[in-house]
Design a protein around this motif. Structure first.
Motif, PDB file in Angstrom:
ATOM      1  N   ASN A 239      28.623  19.341 -37.015  1.00  0.00           N
ATOM      2  CA  ASN A 239      28.590  18.586 -38.267  1.00  0.00           C
ATOM      3  C   ASN A 239      27.393  17.645 -38.318  1.00  0.00           C
ATOM      4  O   ASN A 239      27.515  16.447 -38.130  1.00  0.00           O
ATOM      5  CB  ASN A 239      29.899  17.824 -38.444  1.00  0.00           C
ATOM      6  CG  ASN A 239      30.101  17.443 -39.881  1.00  0.00           C
ATOM      7  OD1 ASN A 239      29.147  17.312 -40.626  1.00  0.00           O
ATOM      8  ND2 ASN A 239      31.333  17.281 -40.260  1.00  0.00           N
ATOM      9  N   LEU A 240      26.231  18.181 -38.591  1.00  0.00           N
ATOM     10  CA  LEU A 240      24.982  17.439 -38.543  1.00  0.00           C
ATOM     11  C   LEU A 240      24.759  16.523 -39.744  1.00  0.00           C
ATOM     12  O   LEU A 240      23.852  15.706 -39.716  1.00  0.00           O
ATOM     13  CB  LEU A 240      23.814  18.424 -38.425  1.00  0.00           C
ATOM     14  CG  LEU A 240      23.866  19.328 -37.194  1.00  0.00           C
ATOM     15  CD1 LEU A 240      22.762  20.366 -37.262  1.00  0.00           C
ATOM     16  CD2 LEU A 240      23.775  18.514 -35.925  1.00  0.00           C
ATOM     17  N   LEU A 241      25.560  16.650 -40.797  1.00  0.00           N
ATOM     18  CA  LEU A 241      25.320  15.854 -41.992  1.00  0.00           C
ATOM     19  C   LEU A 241      26.290  14.702 -42.182  1.00  0.00           C
ATOM     20  O   LEU A 241      25.907  13.637 -42.635  1.00  0.00           O
ATOM     21  CB  LEU A 241      25.402  16.733 -43.255  1.00  0.00           C
ATOM     22  CG  LEU A 241      24.201  17.594 -43.555  1.00  0.00           C
ATOM     23  CD1 LEU A 241      24.407  18.361 -44.843  1.00  0.00           C
ATOM     24  CD2 LEU A 241      22.948  16.754 -43.659  1.00  0.00           C
ATOM     25  N   ARG A 242      27.534  14.895 -41.895  1.00  0.00           N
ATOM     26  CA  ARG A 242      28.557  13.911 -42.262  1.00  0.00           C
ATOM     27  C   ARG A 242      28.379  12.613 -41.491  1.00  0.00           C
ATOM     28  O   ARG A 242      28.236  12.594 -40.285  1.00  0.00           O
ATOM     29  CB  ARG A 242      29.954  14.475 -42.031  1.00  0.00           C
ATOM     30  CG  ARG A 242      31.016  13.661 -42.746  1.00  0.00           C
ATOM     31  CD  ARG A 242      32.365  14.281 -42.691  1.00  0.00           C
ATOM     32  NE  ARG A 242      32.358  15.591 -43.328  1.00  0.00           N
ATOM     33  CZ  ARG A 242      33.261  16.524 -43.097  1.00  0.00           C
ATOM     34  NH1 ARG A 242      34.231  16.302 -42.263  1.00  0.00           N
ATOM     35  NH2 ARG A 242      33.186  17.680 -43.703  1.00  0.00           N
ATOM     36  N   GLY A 243      28.391  11.512 -42.234  1.00  0.00           N
ATOM     37  CA  GLY A 243      28.309  10.191 -41.626  1.00  0.00           C
ATOM     38  C   GLY A 243      26.913   9.865 -41.134  1.00  0.00           C
ATOM     39  O   GLY A 243      25.930  10.058 -41.837  1.00  0.00           O
ATOM     40  N   HIS A 244      26.826   9.360 -39.930  1.00  0.00           N
ATOM     41  CA  HIS A 244      25.564   9.044 -39.274  1.00  0.00           C
ATOM     42  C   HIS A 244      24.758   7.986 -40.029  1.00  0.00           C
ATOM     43  O   HIS A 244      23.536   7.956 -39.937  1.00  0.00           O
ATOM     44  CB  HIS A 244      24.701  10.288 -39.046  1.00  0.00           C
ATOM     45  CG  HIS A 244      25.384  11.377 -38.283  1.00  0.00           C
ATOM     46  ND1 HIS A 244      25.664  11.282 -36.934  1.00  0.00           N
ATOM     47  CD2 HIS A 244      25.887  12.571 -38.693  1.00  0.00           C
ATOM     48  CE1 HIS A 244      26.287  12.377 -36.537  1.00  0.00           C
ATOM     49  NE2 HIS A 244      26.445  13.173 -37.585  1.00  0.00           N
ATOM     50  N   GLY A 245      25.419   7.150 -40.834  1.00  0.00           N
ATOM     51  CA  GLY A 245      24.724   6.077 -41.533  1.00  0.00           C
ATOM     52  C   GLY A 245      23.763   6.537 -42.612  1.00  0.00           C
ATOM     53  O   GLY A 245      22.840   5.815 -42.977  1.00  0.00           O
ATOM     54  N   ARG A 246      23.967   7.708 -43.139  1.00  0.00           N
ATOM     55  CA  ARG A 246      23.053   8.246 -44.151  1.00  0.00           C
ATOM     56  C   ARG A 246      23.408   7.743 -45.545  1.00  0.00           C
ATOM     57  O   ARG A 246      24.517   7.295 -45.804  1.00  0.00           O
ATOM     58  CB  ARG A 246      23.079   9.759 -44.109  1.00  0.00           C
ATOM     59  CG  ARG A 246      22.532  10.245 -42.792  1.00  0.00           C
ATOM     60  CD  ARG A 246      22.303  11.701 -42.764  1.00  0.00           C
ATOM     61  NE  ARG A 246      21.653  12.024 -41.488  1.00  0.00           N
ATOM     62  CZ  ARG A 246      21.718  13.180 -40.920  1.00  0.00           C
ATOM     63  NH1 ARG A 246      22.363  14.155 -41.506  1.00  0.00           N
ATOM     64  NH2 ARG A 246      21.117  13.401 -39.789  1.00  0.00           N
TER      65      ARG A 246
END
Length: 108
Positions: free
Chosen positions: A38-45
């Motif tokens: 899950n490379l997109l969800r969350g991560h402060g984007r």
């Protein structure tokens, strides 16, 4: 080029964006979202929506965008939607250009 510069360039019409480019980006994001890790969800984007269109019915677009931001757990930085742009140059002088510029400047 940072996000602020990119939004300012788009608002000024200095970046050619086609429907095909938007769909390619959407498909790529979907693939990253659904893949392992899950490379997109969350991560402060975060994301901002800038849209120029021929019509003025943006309700469905905003509903989808808000849902996507919620699903991805991204911060929604805002939206600037400019309707009534059927021909090249129709957006010139519209207040949405300044709103898009200000939105871009506000992003840290």
């Amino acid at each position: 080029m940072g996000v602020r510069d990119a939004l300012a360039a788009i608002a000024a019409g200095n970046v050619p964006v086609s429907k095909e480019m938007i769909w390619i980006k959407f498909i790529r994001q979907f693939a990253l979202e659904e893949g392992d890790g899950n490379l997109l969800r969350g991560h402060g984007r975060a994301s901002a929506l800038l849209m120029a269109a021929e019509g003025n019915g943006f309700e469905d677009v905003l509903l989808y965008y808000d849902h996507l931001m919620e699903h991805l757990k991204w911060e929604n930085l805002g939206a600037v939607l400019a309707g009534g742009n059927g021909d090249v140059g129709d957006i010139e002088g519209k207040p949405e250009l300044q709103k898009a510029y200000e939105l871009g400047k506000s992003i840290q």
